[in-house]
Design a protein around this motif. Structure first.
Motif, PDB file in Angstrom:
ATOM      1  N   LEU A  50       0.804  -1.218   0.000  1.00  0.00           N
ATOM      2  CA  LEU A  50       0.000   0.000   0.000  1.00  0.00           C
ATOM      3  C   LEU A  50       0.839   1.270   0.000  1.00  0.00           C
ATOM      4  O   LEU A  50       0.284   2.376  -0.071  1.00  0.00           O
ATOM      5  N   GLY A  51       2.155   1.128   0.027  1.00  0.00           N
ATOM      6  CA  GLY A  51       3.013   2.290  -0.191  1.00  0.00           C
ATOM      7  C   GLY A  51       2.977   2.767  -1.627  1.00  0.00           C
ATOM      8  O   GLY A  51       3.432   3.873  -1.933  1.00  0.00           O
ATOM      9  N   ALA A  52       2.422   1.956  -2.527  1.00  0.00           N
ATOM     10  CA  ALA A  52       2.346   2.308  -3.943  1.00  0.00           C
ATOM     11  C   ALA A  52       1.165   3.234  -4.202  1.00  0.00           C
ATOM     12  O   ALA A  52       0.150   3.212  -3.498  1.00  0.00           O
ATOM     13  N   ASP A  53       1.300   4.040  -5.259  1.00  0.00           N
ATOM     14  CA  ASP A  53       0.164   4.827  -5.740  1.00  0.00           C
ATOM     15  C   ASP A  53      -0.823   3.950  -6.484  1.00  0.00           C
ATOM     16  O   ASP A  53      -2.035   4.176  -6.410  1.00  0.00           O
ATOM     17  N   ARG A  54      -0.289   2.961  -7.229  1.00  0.00           N
ATOM     18  CA  ARG A  54      -1.123   2.064  -8.003  1.00  0.00           C
ATOM     19  C   ARG A  54      -0.624   0.638  -7.848  1.00  0.00           C
ATOM     20  O   ARG A  54       0.590   0.393  -7.843  1.00  0.00           O
ATOM     21  N   LEU A  55      -1.565  -0.289  -7.743  1.00  0.00           N
ATOM     22  CA  LEU A  55      -1.259  -1.715  -7.697  1.00  0.00           C
ATOM     23  C   LEU A  55      -1.920  -2.389  -8.885  1.00  0.00           C
ATOM     24  O   LEU A  55      -3.110  -2.166  -9.151  1.00  0.00           O
ATOM     25  N   GLY A  56      -1.161  -3.215  -9.591  1.00  0.00           N
ATOM     26  CA  GLY A  56      -1.682  -3.901 -10.758  1.00  0.00           C
ATOM     27  C   GLY A  56      -1.686  -5.405 -10.587  1.00  0.00           C
ATOM     28  O   GLY A  56      -0.793  -5.974  -9.940  1.00  0.00           O
ATOM     29  N   PHE A  57      -2.710  -6.048 -11.167  1.00  0.00           N
ATOM     30  CA  PHE A  57      -2.846  -7.499 -11.183  1.00  0.00           C
ATOM     31  C   PHE A  57      -3.314  -7.900 -12.583  1.00  0.00           C
ATOM     32  O   PHE A  57      -3.855  -7.083 -13.329  1.00  0.00           O
TER      33      PHE A  57
END
Length: 450
Positions: free
Chosen positions: A191-198
């Motif tokens: 959750l430190g990311a701005d965006r998470l992709g899967f």
């Protein structure tokens, strides 16, 4: 300073140390390579780990490729992080692979290894922080580096950070197996990311269910496809033509069921072989009329569970051949070695493609075979493969644990009318090539910068 940075365990180049002390650089390919090339090497940097002695020697000598920074992490720390945590814990959690009566066991040794995993991620975070220009975009890859976004955010709050997970994401009950503090650290890292992709909405939703309040982090699906033009070119090289001729001779004009996998526990090769055996038992009309071409690349043979699985694949193939084989027919032609040329030849020969993982982030084989198959192929596809989300309407879908259902799907695939098979294959190929690797990468970069 770089304005676009990629971080991954394995980089775009590796080094082999010769007996005379020379270093031979070997380049890789894939979506990240083509994506970075599209934005200009002068503005980009790839941060990766030194994986072997050749890589570490290259770092010590200061030998390197432009746009690549290789990290010489202590081999013991790397082994604990990579095999001890990433491949023996996180992989098993995300793929739901634990043999619950025996594992997992989260003891003092696990926590020692977790410290190495944390240190391994910290090495990446520090390197990225040192190399990134103000406001740069950083795209972190996969479960090996799940803590990097949070660590990097602390060091460089100005950066735009994305993380992409190439595996599934564990369901909440599975992730709750982790000790509470470790699970929270893992989720905070992501959750430190701005965006998470899967790869799929299913895996994105699984993460959301585990994480609860996401704050400002955006979660999205970015399904990876194949570069049809490049794949077809690779599949029609002279060495593949030669291997195809050999396979045609071995198959002898029979129908073919093709699978190509690593001997990875999640790929479900054993149940696939059991389904083929049941096909030959329940539908004896297929005896001497079909051949199962199975390519099984040895994977992670430094782990006991993978070595025993690879051995079990060989043994079951031998049992099927002993039970059903005749003087002129070998039911299973299995290759337990890394042989990409043979795999491409098998793709071209495929009448049926069997892709039945128990759980898979995407599974590009399901997309590659319809693109290359010369006569068109019927795809038997597990509903637990990430590719299911895009391909299920034109595939024969199965529960990967149901051997009988899989055997019947193979029978249906083998008896499918040629016109239907051709139409399905065209639609499968169109879907599979709609998001080629370069576009997949650049779409994520655009979303991160937007």
């Amino acid at each position: 300073m770089a304005t676009v940075l990629v971080a991954s365990n394995r980089g775009p180049v590796s080094y082999v140390l010769g007996e005379d002390g020379s270093l031979d650089a070997r380049r890789g390919g894939g979506g990240l390579v083509s994506g970075l090339s599209a934005i200009g090497s002068q503005d980009s940097l790839w941060v990766c780990a030194a994986l072997g002695e050749g890589d570490r020697e290259a770092v010590r000598r200061g030998t390197g490729e432009p746009g690549v920074r290789m990290l010489d992490i202590d081999p013991e720390v790397y082994a604990d992080a990579y095999n001890g945590i990433a491949n023996s814990v996180l992989w098993f959690l995300h793929h739901h692979l634990y043999d619950i009566p025996r594992g997992p066991v989260f003891d003092a040794e696990f926590r020692r290894r977790w410290e190495s995993y944390r240190a391994y991620n910290r090495a990446f975070a520090e390197a990225l922080a040192a190399e990134a220009a103000e406001g740069a975009a950083v795209l972190v890859q996969d479960y090996h580096l799940a803590l990097v976004p949070g660590q990097l955010r602390e060091l460089r709050p100005d950066l735009r950070i994305a993380h992409f997970t190439h595996t599934p994401w564990a369901s909440p009950p599975y992730l709750r197996m982790l000790p509470d503090d470790i699970r929270e650290e893992l989720l905070r890292g992501m959750l430190g990311a701005d965006r998470l992709g899967f790869h799929t909405r299913a895996w994105a939703r699984a993460f959301e269910d585990c994480a609860g309040d996401l704050g400002s982090t955006r979660v999205a699906a970015h399904p990876l496809g194949v570069d049809g033009e490049e794949l077809r070119a690779l599949a029609h090289r002279p060495e593949v033509d030669e291997r195809l001729a050999q396979l045609r001779n071995e198959v002898g004009g029979r129908k073919t069921i093709v699978r190509v996998d690593r001997t990875e526990l999640s790929k479900n090769i054993l149940r696939g072989l059991l389904a083929y055996r049941e096909l030959l038992t329940v539908h004896p009309e297929w005896r001497e009329r079909v051949v199962h071409l199975a390519s099984a690349y040895p994977s992670r043979q430094d782990l006991d569970s993978y070595r025993s699985y690879t051995a079990a694949v060989r043994e079951l193939a031998e049992e099927i051949n002993a039970e059903f084989g005749t003087a002129g027919w070998q039911p299973v032609l299995v290759s337990v070695k890394d042989d990409f040329t043979r795999s491409l030849a098998a793709y071209r020969l495929a009448d049926v493609a069997l892709v039945n993982p128990v759980r898979d982030g995407m599974n590009l084989v399901a997309k590659e075979i319809p693109v290359v198959s010369e006569a068109g192929c019927a795809l038997v596809l597990s509903r637990e493969a990430g590719a299911y989300e895009e391909l299920h309407e034109d595939a024969l879908t199965v529960n990967p644990f149901d051997v009988t259902e899989t055997a019947e799907a193979l029978h249906t695939a083998l008896t499918m009318p040629p016109s239907e098979r051709t139409d399905r294959t065209k639609r499968l190929a169109a879907t599979s090539t709609s998001q080629p690797p370069q576009r997949w990468f650049l779409d994520q970069l655009d979303a991160l910068r937007g």
